[in-house]
Scaffold this active site. Structure first.
Site, PDB file in Angstrom:
ATOM      1  N   HIS A  59       7.989  22.174  41.714  1.00  0.00           N
ATOM      2  CA  HIS A  59       8.521  22.132  43.088  1.00  0.00           C
ATOM      3  C   HIS A  59       9.710  21.249  42.841  1.00  0.00           C
ATOM      4  CE1 HIS A  59       4.574  22.760  45.604  1.00  0.00           C
ATOM      5  NE2 HIS A  59       5.137  23.966  44.946  1.00  0.00           N
TER       6      HIS A  59
ATOM      7  N   ASP B 146      11.944  23.432  46.655  1.00  0.00           N
ATOM      8  CA  ASP B 146      11.004  22.985  47.604  1.00  0.00           C
ATOM      9  C   ASP B 146      11.804  22.346  48.753  1.00  0.00           C
ATOM     10  OD1 ASP B 146       8.570  22.578  48.577  1.00  0.00           O
ATOM     11  OD2 ASP B 146       8.404  20.664  47.710  1.00  0.00           O
ATOM     12  N   HIS B 147      11.303  23.056  49.759  1.00  0.00           N
ATOM     13  CA  HIS B 147      11.792  22.473  51.182  1.00  0.00           C
ATOM     14  C   HIS B 147      13.448  22.559  50.959  1.00  0.00           C
ATOM     15  CE1 HIS B 147       8.259  19.779  51.980  1.00  0.00           C
ATOM     16  NE2 HIS B 147       8.060  20.785  51.622  1.00  0.00           N
TER      17      HIS B 147
ATOM     18  N   TYR C  10      10.971  25.103  55.544  1.00  0.00           N
ATOM     19  CA  TYR C  10      10.960  26.331  54.914  1.00  0.00           C
ATOM     20  C   TYR C  10      12.002  27.463  55.644  1.00  0.00           C
ATOM     21  CZ  TYR C  10       7.279  24.739  51.876  1.00  0.00           C
ATOM     22  OH  TYR C  10       6.753  23.838  50.853  1.00  0.00           O
TER      23      TYR C  10
ATOM     24  N   CYS D  64       5.965  18.225  41.266  1.00  0.00           N
ATOM     25  CA  CYS D  64       6.784  18.175  42.467  1.00  0.00           C
ATOM     26  C   CYS D  64       7.716  16.860  42.492  1.00  0.00           C
ATOM     27  CB  CYS D  64       5.871  18.155  43.791  1.00  0.00           C
ATOM     28  SG  CYS D  64       6.705  18.229  45.209  1.00  0.00           S
TER      29      CYS D  64
END
Ligand code: DNO
Length: 387
Positions: free
Chosen positions: A299, A346-347, A363, A272
C-alpha cells in the site's frame, strides 16, 4: 517486469466503477466480499461470481483485502476453533478460484483510526487526519475509558477538556462515529462493545496478542502451503497504542518478530507505507529492507506528521515517507520475483469533481488516480535510470 498496478474496489456498490479503474490505468483489483459477516465461510459461488464481474470488465482480481480475522481468534475465545476452521475453508475456496494473495490485520477491535475524514488542504482538497487531542476528547469524555488520563500528556488532556467544551453534541457524535468506523461497508462498533473489548484486551496484553497471532498463523499455514496462499498482515494504523489497546504490528521489530516466529513462506506482509510512516520510530525504507523478502503486497501512500504526533495524509510523493527510496527498494525486490508484487495507491485526497460526490473516505477516484499516476511515473523513472 513492472510492479502490478492495482486498485481497491469495494464491490458492485462502490461509487467508483470498474470502468473508472481501467481509465485510471490499474490492471489489478483488490477487493473482498464485504457483505459476508466476519467469521463466516466465503462460499465458492460468491467468490466465483465476484471474480467473473471483475474479469468481464477486463481486469484481474489479484489480492483479497481482507479476509477479516474474527475477534474470537484475536482474543482466542473458547469458540475460536470454529472460526479457525471457517477461515481455513475460506482460504481453500479462494485458492480454488485462483486467488492466492490475502490481506488481513490483527488490530484489536478497530481497523484503521482517524479523527477527521475531511481535513481541508490549502488547495481545497480534503484529506484524512489523526489528531491526538480529538482522540483524547473521545477517550476521556465520550468513551470515558477507565484510567485513560494516564495515557495522555498533561497538555493534551488540558486541550481536550477545552475542545470538548467547545464542541456541539452533533460534532461530538460525528467524532465518535469516525473513530469507531473501519471499512465503511462493514459498519461500526458501539461504545458499549468497544468498552467491553478494551477490558478483554487489557487482560490479553501485548504478549498475549502476539501469542494469539502466532496461534492463528500456525493454524492456517498448512492450508496456505497446500493451497499456495500467501497471507499478508497489514501494519497497525496508526502504529502506536491507542485507547489502551495492545499493538503488535507497529514497527520493524514487530514485523520481524512475526515473520521469524512463524518462519514459513506464506507468512507475509502487506507493506503499508502510510501506516508505518505515521510513527516517528519508523523509517519505511529501512523497514522494507529488513522484511522485503516477505512482502507480497504494498500500500503506497504518504503522511505528514507534526511534533505532537498528529498526522494528515499528504500527496503520495510529498510527505515524511521517502517514496523514492521505498519505490527503489520495491523495484529491486520485484526484480527477483516470479510474479510481480501488486501495489495500490492507498487512499487519496477527495478533490476536483469528487468534492461534490458521496465518496468512501480515502477511496474517492481522482485522488487515487493522481497517486497512481505519480507512483507509476516514479517506478518507470527508477527502472529506466537504474537498470
Ligand atoms: C485502510 C486499509 C485497511 C486494511 C485492513 C487490512 O484503508 O488499508 O482497512 O484494508 O487493515 O486488513
Amino acid at each position: 517486469m513492472s510492479l502490478l498496478q492495482s486498485w481497491r474496489w469495494y464491490g458492485p456498490n462502490d461509487p467508483v466503477s470498474l470502468q473508472d479503474v481501467k481509465q485510471a490505468g490499474a490492471t489489478g483489483i483488490v477487493t473482498a466480499l464485504h457483505h459476508i459477516p466476519h467469521g463466516e465461510i466465503w462460499p465458492l459461488e460468491e467468490i466465483q461470481e465476484r471474480k467473473q464481474i471483475i474479469e468481464e470488465a477486463g481486469l484481474q482480481w489479484v489480492v483479497v483485502e481482507s479476509v477479516p480475522v474474527h475477534e474470537s481468534i484475536k482474543t482466542r475465545r473458547a469458540d475460536c476453533e470454529k472460526y479457525l476452521e471457517n477461515y481455513r475453508q475460506s482460504l481453500r475456496n479462494l485458492a480454488a478460484c485462483g486467488l492466492t494473495t490475502v490481506c488481513y490485520n490483527f488490530m484489536p477491535v478497530l481497523d484503521w483510526t482517524r479523527t477527521n475524514l475531511a481535513l481541508q488542504m490549502r488547495n481545497g482538497a480534503k484529506a484524512l487526519y489523526f489528531d491526538w487531542t480529538d482522540l483524547a476528547v473521545f477517550d476521556l469524555f465520550i468513551l470515558k475509558r477507565e484510567g485513560a488520563e494516564q495515557d495522555y500528556a498533561h497538555e493534551i488532556a488540558q486541550k481536550a477538556k477545552q475542545r470538548y467544551a467547545s464542541l456541539s453534541q452533533q460534532q461530538l457524535d460525528a467524532l465518535s462515529e469516525i473513530i469507531r468506523m473501519g471499512v465503511p461497508m462493514e459498519g461500526f462498533i458501539s461504545l458499549e462493545q468497544l468498552t467491553e473489548s478494551i477490558e478483554i484486551y487489557k487482560s490479553i496484553g501485548h504478549n498475549g496478542l502476539r501469542e494469539n497471532l502466532a496461534y492463528f498463523l500456525e493454524s492456517i499455514m498448512d492450508v496456505c502451503e497446500e493451497a499456495g496462499i500467501r497471507m499478508t498482515i497489514h501494519p497497525d494504523d496508526p502504529p502506536y497504542l491507542i485507547l489502551g489497546l495492545p499493538r503488535i504490528a507497529s514497527s520493524k521489530e514487530d514485523l520481524l518478530y512475526i515473520i521469524e516466529r512463524v518462519d514459513r513462506a506464506p507468512n507475509g506482509i502487506c507493506f503499508c507505507t502510510g501506516s508505518l510512516g505515521a510513527g516517528a520510530h519508523n523509517n519505511a525504507v529501512d523497514v522494507l529492507k529488513a522484511v522485503g523478502h516477505r512482502v507480497y503486497f504494498a500500500h503506497l501512500r504518504n503522511v505528514k506528521k507534526d511534533e505532537a504526533g498528529n498526522f494528515y495524509e499528504s500527496d503520495h510523493l510529498a510527505g515524511d515517507v521517502d517514496m523514492y527510496g521505498v519505490m527503489r527498494e520495491l523495484v529491486a525486490i520485484n526484480r527477483d520475483r516470479q510474479q510481480p508484487i501488486p501495489f495500490r495507491p492507498d487512499h487519496g485526497h477527495q478533490m476536483l469533481d469528487d468534492l461534490h460526490k458521496v465518496t468512501n473516505p480515502g477511496y474517492s477516484a481522482i485522488g487515487r488516480l493522481r497517486g497512481l499516476a505519480e507512483l507509476r511515473g516514479l517506478e518507470m523513472g527508477i527502472e529506466r535510470t537504474l537498470y
